[in-house]
Motif scaffolding. Sequence first.
Motif, PDB file in Angstrom:
ATOM      1  N   VAL A  88       6.494  -3.089   2.182  1.00 42.27           N
ATOM      2  CA  VAL A  88       5.088  -2.726   2.244  1.00 42.27           C
ATOM      3  C   VAL A  88       4.725  -2.464   3.699  1.00 42.27           C
ATOM      4  O   VAL A  88       4.959  -3.310   4.560  1.00 42.27           O
ATOM      5  CB  VAL A  88       4.196  -3.844   1.672  1.00 42.27           C
ATOM      6  CG1 VAL A  88       2.732  -3.460   1.724  1.00 42.27           C
ATOM      7  CG2 VAL A  88       4.623  -4.187   0.251  1.00 42.27           C
ATOM      8  N   LYS A  89       4.141  -1.289   3.947  1.00 42.46           N
ATOM      9  CA  LYS A  89       3.674  -0.924   5.283  1.00 42.46           C
ATOM     10  C   LYS A  89       2.153  -1.019   5.277  1.00 42.46           C
ATOM     11  O   LYS A  89       1.505  -0.468   4.391  1.00 42.46           O
ATOM     12  CB  LYS A  89       4.122   0.498   5.631  1.00 42.46           C
ATOM     13  CG  LYS A  89       3.726   0.941   7.013  1.00 42.46           C
ATOM     14  CD  LYS A  89       4.229   2.347   7.289  1.00 42.46           C
ATOM     15  CE  LYS A  89       3.700   2.852   8.616  1.00 42.46           C
ATOM     16  NZ  LYS A  89       4.065   4.257   8.815  1.00 42.46           N
ATOM     17  N   ARG A  90       1.616  -1.746   6.253  1.00 46.04           N
ATOM     18  CA  ARG A  90       0.173  -1.970   6.323  1.00 46.04           C
ATOM     19  C   ARG A  90      -0.415  -1.460   7.637  1.00 46.04           C
ATOM     20  O   ARG A  90       0.257  -1.412   8.651  1.00 46.04           O
ATOM     21  CB  ARG A  90      -0.131  -3.463   6.201  1.00 46.04           C
ATOM     22  CG  ARG A  90       0.215  -4.040   4.843  1.00 46.04           C
ATOM     23  CD  ARG A  90      -0.087  -5.530   4.793  1.00 46.04           C
ATOM     24  NE  ARG A  90       0.217  -6.055   3.472  1.00 46.04           N
ATOM     25  CZ  ARG A  90      -0.638  -6.088   2.466  1.00 46.04           C
ATOM     26  NH1 ARG A  90      -1.867  -5.650   2.625  1.00 46.04           N
ATOM     27  NH2 ARG A  90      -0.276  -6.568   1.289  1.00 46.04           N
ATOM     28  N   ASP A  91      -1.700  -1.157   7.560  1.00 44.64           N
ATOM     29  CA  ASP A  91      -2.505  -0.862   8.738  1.00 44.64           C
ATOM     30  C   ASP A  91      -3.631  -1.882   8.707  1.00 44.64           C
ATOM     31  O   ASP A  91      -4.547  -1.768   7.888  1.00 44.64           O
ATOM     32  CB  ASP A  91      -3.064   0.561   8.685  1.00 44.64           C
ATOM     33  CG  ASP A  91      -3.941   0.890   9.882  1.00 44.64           C
ATOM     34  OD1 ASP A  91      -3.879   0.156  10.895  1.00 44.64           O
ATOM     35  OD2 ASP A  91      -4.698   1.877   9.814  1.00 44.64           O
ATOM     36  N   GLY A  92      -3.511  -2.905   9.527  1.00 46.05           N
ATOM     37  CA  GLY A  92      -4.431  -4.028   9.403  1.00 46.05           C
ATOM     38  C   GLY A  92      -4.135  -4.712   8.083  1.00 46.05           C
ATOM     39  O   GLY A  92      -3.004  -5.046   7.790  1.00 46.05           O
ATOM     40  N   GLY A  93      -5.124  -4.855   7.240  1.00 38.45           N
ATOM     41  CA  GLY A  93      -4.902  -5.454   5.935  1.00 38.45           C
ATOM     42  C   GLY A  93      -4.617  -4.452   4.850  1.00 38.45           C
ATOM     43  O   GLY A  93      -4.118  -4.800   3.784  1.00 38.45           O
ATOM     44  N   ASP A  94      -4.933  -3.174   5.090  1.00 36.30           N
ATOM     45  CA  ASP A  94      -4.767  -2.145   4.064  1.00 36.30           C
ATOM     46  C   ASP A  94      -3.315  -1.712   3.897  1.00 36.30           C
ATOM     47  O   ASP A  94      -2.590  -1.554   4.884  1.00 36.30           O
ATOM     48  CB  ASP A  94      -5.593  -0.904   4.392  1.00 36.30           C
ATOM     49  CG  ASP A  94      -7.075  -1.087   4.122  1.00 36.30           C
ATOM     50  OD1 ASP A  94      -7.463  -2.114   3.534  1.00 36.30           O
ATOM     51  OD2 ASP A  94      -7.851  -0.189   4.500  1.00 36.30           O
ATOM     52  N   ILE A  95      -2.930  -1.514   2.653  1.00 38.80           N
ATOM     53  CA  ILE A  95      -1.594  -0.983   2.365  1.00 38.80           C
ATOM     54  C   ILE A  95      -1.609   0.519   2.606  1.00 38.80           C
ATOM     55  O   ILE A  95      -2.469   1.231   2.102  1.00 38.80           O
ATOM     56  CB  ILE A  95      -1.181  -1.282   0.911  1.00 38.80           C
ATOM     57  CG1 ILE A  95      -1.051  -2.792   0.705  1.00 38.80           C
ATOM     58  CG2 ILE A  95       0.121  -0.563   0.553  1.00 38.80           C
ATOM     59  CD1 ILE A  95      -0.767  -3.202  -0.727  1.00 38.80           C
ATOM     60  N   GLU A  96      -0.665   0.993   3.416  1.00 39.17           N
ATOM     61  CA  GLU A  96      -0.502   2.423   3.661  1.00 39.17           C
ATOM     62  C   GLU A  96       0.601   3.013   2.797  1.00 39.17           C
ATOM     63  O   GLU A  96       0.520   4.162   2.385  1.00 39.17           O
ATOM     64  CB  GLU A  96      -0.145   2.685   5.133  1.00 39.17           C
ATOM     65  CG  GLU A  96      -1.253   2.457   6.107  1.00 39.17           C
ATOM     66  CD  GLU A  96      -0.855   2.900   7.499  1.00 39.17           C
ATOM     67  OE1 GLU A  96       0.329   2.718   7.896  1.00 39.17           O
ATOM     68  OE2 GLU A  96      -1.732   3.445   8.192  1.00 39.17           O
ATOM     69  N   GLU A  97       1.652   2.205   2.560  1.00 38.62           N
ATOM     70  CA  GLU A  97       2.833   2.729   1.883  1.00 38.62           C
ATOM     71  C   GLU A  97       3.625   1.593   1.259  1.00 38.62           C
ATOM     72  O   GLU A  97       3.726   0.513   1.835  1.00 38.62           O
ATOM     73  CB  GLU A  97       3.688   3.448   2.927  1.00 38.62           C
ATOM     74  CG  GLU A  97       4.936   4.087   2.436  1.00 38.62           C
ATOM     75  CD  GLU A  97       5.652   4.809   3.561  1.00 38.62           C
ATOM     76  OE1 GLU A  97       5.146   5.857   4.022  1.00 38.62           O
ATOM     77  OE2 GLU A  97       6.700   4.309   3.998  1.00 38.62           O
ATOM     78  N   ILE A  98       4.155   1.872   0.066  1.00 37.21           N
ATOM     79  CA  ILE A  98       5.062   0.938  -0.607  1.00 37.21           C
ATOM     80  C   ILE A  98       6.340   1.714  -0.924  1.00 37.21           C
ATOM     81  O   ILE A  98       6.278   2.767  -1.550  1.00 37.21           O
ATOM     82  CB  ILE A  98       4.453   0.372  -1.902  1.00 37.21           C
ATOM     83  CG1 ILE A  98       3.161  -0.398  -1.598  1.00 37.21           C
ATOM     84  CG2 ILE A  98       5.471  -0.520  -2.621  1.00 37.21           C
ATOM     85  CD1 ILE A  98       2.376  -0.788  -2.834  1.00 37.21           C
ATOM     86  N   THR A  99       7.471   1.183  -0.473  1.00 37.14           N
ATOM     87  CA  THR A  99       8.763   1.809  -0.733  1.00 37.14           C
ATOM     88  C   THR A  99       9.626   0.829  -1.521  1.00 37.14           C
ATOM     89  O   THR A  99       9.741  -0.340  -1.150  1.00 37.14           O
ATOM     90  CB  THR A  99       9.467   2.183   0.585  1.00 37.14           C
ATOM     91  OG1 THR A  99       8.620   3.044   1.343  1.00 37.14           O
ATOM     92  CG2 THR A  99      10.794   2.887   0.315  1.00 37.14           C
ATOM     93  N   GLN A 132      -8.241   1.235  -5.210  1.00 38.18           N
ATOM     94  CA  GLN A 132      -6.848   1.651  -5.021  1.00 38.18           C
ATOM     95  C   GLN A 132      -6.076   0.553  -4.286  1.00 38.18           C
ATOM     96  O   GLN A 132      -4.937   0.231  -4.643  1.00 38.18           O
ATOM     97  CB  GLN A 132      -6.776   2.971  -4.253  1.00 38.18           C
ATOM     98  CG  GLN A 132      -5.361   3.435  -4.029  1.00 38.18           C
ATOM     99  CD  GLN A 132      -5.273   4.749  -3.290  1.00 38.18           C
ATOM    100  OE1 GLN A 132      -4.532   5.611  -3.698  1.00 38.18           O
ATOM    101  NE2 GLN A 132      -6.019   4.922  -2.223  1.00 38.18           N
ATOM    102  N   GLN A 133      -6.698  -0.037  -3.278  1.00 41.16           N
ATOM    103  CA  GLN A 133      -6.052  -1.128  -2.545  1.00 41.16           C
ATOM    104  C   GLN A 133      -5.795  -2.325  -3.463  1.00 41.16           C
ATOM    105  O   GLN A 133      -4.738  -2.954  -3.398  1.00 41.16           O
ATOM    106  CB  GLN A 133      -6.911  -1.552  -1.340  1.00 41.16           C
ATOM    107  CG  GLN A 133      -6.855  -0.586  -0.181  1.00 41.16           C
ATOM    108  CD  GLN A 133      -5.479  -0.518   0.457  1.00 41.16           C
ATOM    109  OE1 GLN A 133      -4.842  -1.549   0.718  1.00 41.16           O
ATOM    110  NE2 GLN A 133      -5.012   0.688   0.705  1.00 41.16           N
TER     111      GLN A 133
END
Length: 118
Positions: A6-17, A83-84
Amino acid sequence: MILATVKRDGGDIEEITISGHAHAAEYGKDIVCSAVSAISFGTLNAVHALLGITPQVEQAEREGGFLRWRLERTADQAVHEKQQLLAESLVVSLYSVSQQYGTFLTVHDTKWQGGATT
């Protein structure tokens, strides 16, 4: 082994691989792969059906499987939060599977490492 990152920007998820294959059982009987597939595709279908967003997804049959979901920024804050929430639900579900089947699934996420945070 399946690896979910999981890639985050602050607390928000940007990307899940999600990549790899569990190899927990023979093809067609692997409950770990089935669980990961059901969780991930179920979430992506929910984003589309409930929010009207077509998720940005990249997938391929490499190393047993590969899925990358890049979450779009939306102008509507309520849609963004929903979405988050769905993305967090996906991560929590994967983390739950990894607690039972950690030999076959690893989840890397700064928020959920070591369990839920408040």
